[in-house]
Motif scaffolding. Sequence first.
Motif, short mmCIF file in Angstrom:
data_model
loop_
_atom_site.label_atom_id
_atom_site.label_comp_id
_atom_site.label_asym_id
_atom_site.label_seq_id
_atom_site.Cartn_x
_atom_site.Cartn_y
_atom_site.Cartn_z
N LEU A 34 0.91 -1.43 0.22
CA LEU A 34 -0.11 0.10 -0.15
C LEU A 34 0.87 1.36 -0.01
N GLN A 35 1.96 1.32 0.68
CA GLN A 35 2.92 2.25 0.95
C GLN A 35 3.75 2.65 -0.61
N GLN A 36 3.80 1.88 -1.32
CA GLN A 36 4.35 1.91 -2.65
C GLN A 36 3.56 2.89 -3.68
N ARG A 37 3.88 4.00 -4.25
CA ARG A 37 3.20 4.93 -5.00
C ARG A 37 2.51 4.26 -6.30
N ASP A 38 3.07 3.12 -6.84
CA ASP A 38 2.68 2.65 -8.02
C ASP A 38 2.81 1.09 -8.18
N PHE A 39 1.87 0.71 -7.25
CA PHE A 39 2.05 -0.88 -6.95
C PHE A 39 0.88 -1.23 -7.87
N ARG A 40 1.05 -2.17 -8.84
CA ARG A 40 0.34 -2.66 -9.80
C ARG A 40 0.31 -4.25 -9.73
N LEU A 41 -0.84 -4.67 -10.14
CA LEU A 41 -0.87 -6.42 -10.30
C LEU A 41 -0.50 -6.76 -11.78
N ARG A 42 0.21 -7.78 -11.84
CA ARG A 42 0.90 -8.26 -13.15
C ARG A 42 -0.05 -9.45 -13.36
N SER A 43 -0.78 -10.01 -12.33
CA SER A 43 -1.86 -11.26 -12.46
C SER A 43 -2.95 -11.07 -11.58
N PRO A 44 -3.86 -11.80 -12.06
CA PRO A 44 -5.16 -11.67 -11.17
C PRO A 44 -4.90 -12.21 -9.86
N LEU A 45 -5.57 -11.61 -8.82
CA LEU A 45 -5.33 -11.97 -7.49
C LEU A 45 -6.66 -12.40 -6.66
N LEU A 46 -6.52 -13.43 -5.81
CA LEU A 46 -7.64 -13.47 -4.78
C LEU A 46 -6.99 -13.57 -3.46
N ALA A 84 -8.31 1.66 -8.85
CA ALA A 84 -8.11 2.96 -9.41
C ALA A 84 -7.06 3.17 -10.60
N ARG A 85 -5.77 2.34 -10.42
CA ARG A 85 -4.98 2.56 -11.38
C ARG A 85 -5.38 1.49 -12.60
N GLN A 86 -5.82 0.21 -12.15
CA GLN A 86 -6.00 -0.61 -13.22
C GLN A 86 -7.61 -1.19 -13.22
N PRO A 87 -8.28 -0.29 -13.77
CA PRO A 87 -9.80 -0.54 -13.56
C PRO A 87 -10.23 -2.27 -14.04
N ASP A 88 -9.41 -2.62 -14.93
CA ASP A 88 -9.52 -3.96 -15.44
C ASP A 88 -8.91 -5.18 -14.72
N VAL A 89 -8.26 -4.75 -13.90
CA VAL A 89 -7.62 -5.95 -13.20
C VAL A 89 -8.35 -6.90 -12.17
N ARG A 90 -8.27 -8.15 -12.35
CA ARG A 90 -9.20 -9.02 -11.36
C ARG A 90 -8.31 -8.99 -10.19
N PHE A 91 -8.86 -8.12 -8.94
CA PHE A 91 -8.52 -8.23 -7.63
C PHE A 91 -9.79 -8.58 -7.10
N GLN A 92 -9.90 -9.83 -6.40
CA GLN A 92 -11.05 -10.22 -5.76
C GLN A 92 -10.56 -10.28 -4.22
N LEU A 93 -11.33 -9.48 -3.51
CA LEU A 93 -10.93 -9.39 -1.84
C LEU A 93 -11.94 -10.13 -1.17
N GLN A 94 -11.83 -11.05 -0.33
CA GLN A 94 -12.88 -11.74 0.30
C GLN A 94 -12.57 -11.53 1.82
N ILE A 95 -13.49 -10.96 2.52
CA ILE A 95 -13.22 -10.82 3.91
C ILE A 95 -14.21 -11.52 4.68
N PHE A 96 -13.81 -12.43 5.91
CA PHE A 96 -14.57 -13.28 6.54
C PHE A 96 -14.71 -12.62 7.84
N PRO A 97 -16.11 -12.07 8.14
CA PRO A 97 -16.45 -11.34 9.41
C PRO A 97 -16.13 -12.19 10.52
N GLY A 98 -15.59 -11.94 11.51
CA GLY A 98 -15.16 -12.08 12.85
C GLY A 98 -13.94 -13.34 13.00
#
Length: 322
Positions: A220-232, A256-270
Motif C-alpha cells: 500500500l505504501q508503494q506509490r505505483d503498486f500494480r498487479l501483473r496477474s489476477p489475485l484472490l 483506481a490504477r487498473q480498472p480492468d484488473v481482477r483483484f478479488q478481496l474476500q473478508i470473513f467477518p469475525g
Amino acid sequence: MGARRSCFAATPWRRLLRLGGSVAALLGALVWWQEPAAAHAHAHAGAPGPAVQALQLPGAPGEPDLPAYWFRPSEPEGVHAPPQPVVVALHGCAGLYRRSEMSASALDARYRDYARWLTARGYAVLMPDSFGARGKPRGICSERFDSRAIDAATRRADVLAALRWVAQQPGVDAGHIVLLGWSNGAQAVLATLDGSRGWPVGTPSVERAVAFYPGCNQALQQRDFRLRSPLLLMIGGADDWTPATRCVMLRDAVKARQPDVRFQLQIFPGAYHGFDGSDALHLRRDVPGGARPGKGVTVGGDPAARDAALLQLDAWLAAEEP
C-alpha cells in the motif's frame, strides 16, 4: 492481460465446476474438510498422501540453494495424462515445519493438507523453504518487521527462482502456474506480482495468485503498486495481526490504477489470522507487530471461514479466467 484457457477446461471435473458453480465447488471442498474442526488435525493421519520429493532448489544469484518439497498428483496407469498445472506455495513467518527437523515428515499440518487437497485436483505443488537455508527453520515471527534480514525482496527472489525451476520440469504446464501464500508468504505473493517492478527474462509468468491474510501495508505504501496477474486475497475481518482494512485500501488503490484488473478481496467477518488452520484460537504475545503493538495478536482456525475460503479457492482455481 489476455484470456487464458484452463488446461483442465476439457475435463469433466472442470466442466462440472463451470456448470455447477457453487454446488460443485462445495462438493470439491468437502473432499478435504468434512470433519469437525476439533478432529481435523488428526483426520488424515492414516490417509495416503501425494508422492513428495525433497530437493535442493537452485537459488537466485548470490542466494543459497533452498530446501523444497515437490508434490505430484498420482496418475492412472496406462493413461496418458496432460501436462499438470503447478501451485508454488509459500509458507508463513513460522516456516514450513512443525518441529525443528527439516524434512517432508516434519511439514506443518496446514501445508501437508493443502498439498493433499491441491494434488487431488490435479496440481503439482512446489513448497520452497526460504528460512531453513538461512539458519531460521523455526521462522521469523518474533522478529521486528523492519529488522528482518529475510525481507520481501529476498522472498521474491526465491519465488522467481522457483518459477524458473518449475518451467524446466517434465510433465508440467508452465503456462498455468498459480502462486499461493499465507501471511508472510502472502506478502511475498504481493511483492512478486508487483507490476511496477521488472520481470526477469526467462522466468515464466504467474497465471493467477492467492494470498491468505497478508500484511498489505508495504504494498500500500508503494506509490505505483500494480498487479501483473489476477489475485484472490482472503482475510479475516477480525484479524489483529494483518488488519483487513489495509487490504481494502490496497484493493481500492490498485483498482483506481487498473480498472480492468481482477483483484478479488474476500473478508470473513469475525475470523482471525490463520482462520484456515485447525489450531484453537489463542493469543501470541511473542509477535512485536500487529494492530496493538506490545499486546500480542490473535491466531486460530475458524471452521465456517475455512470452509467458505475453500469454496472460494476451488472456484478460483477452476475458472477458465479468474
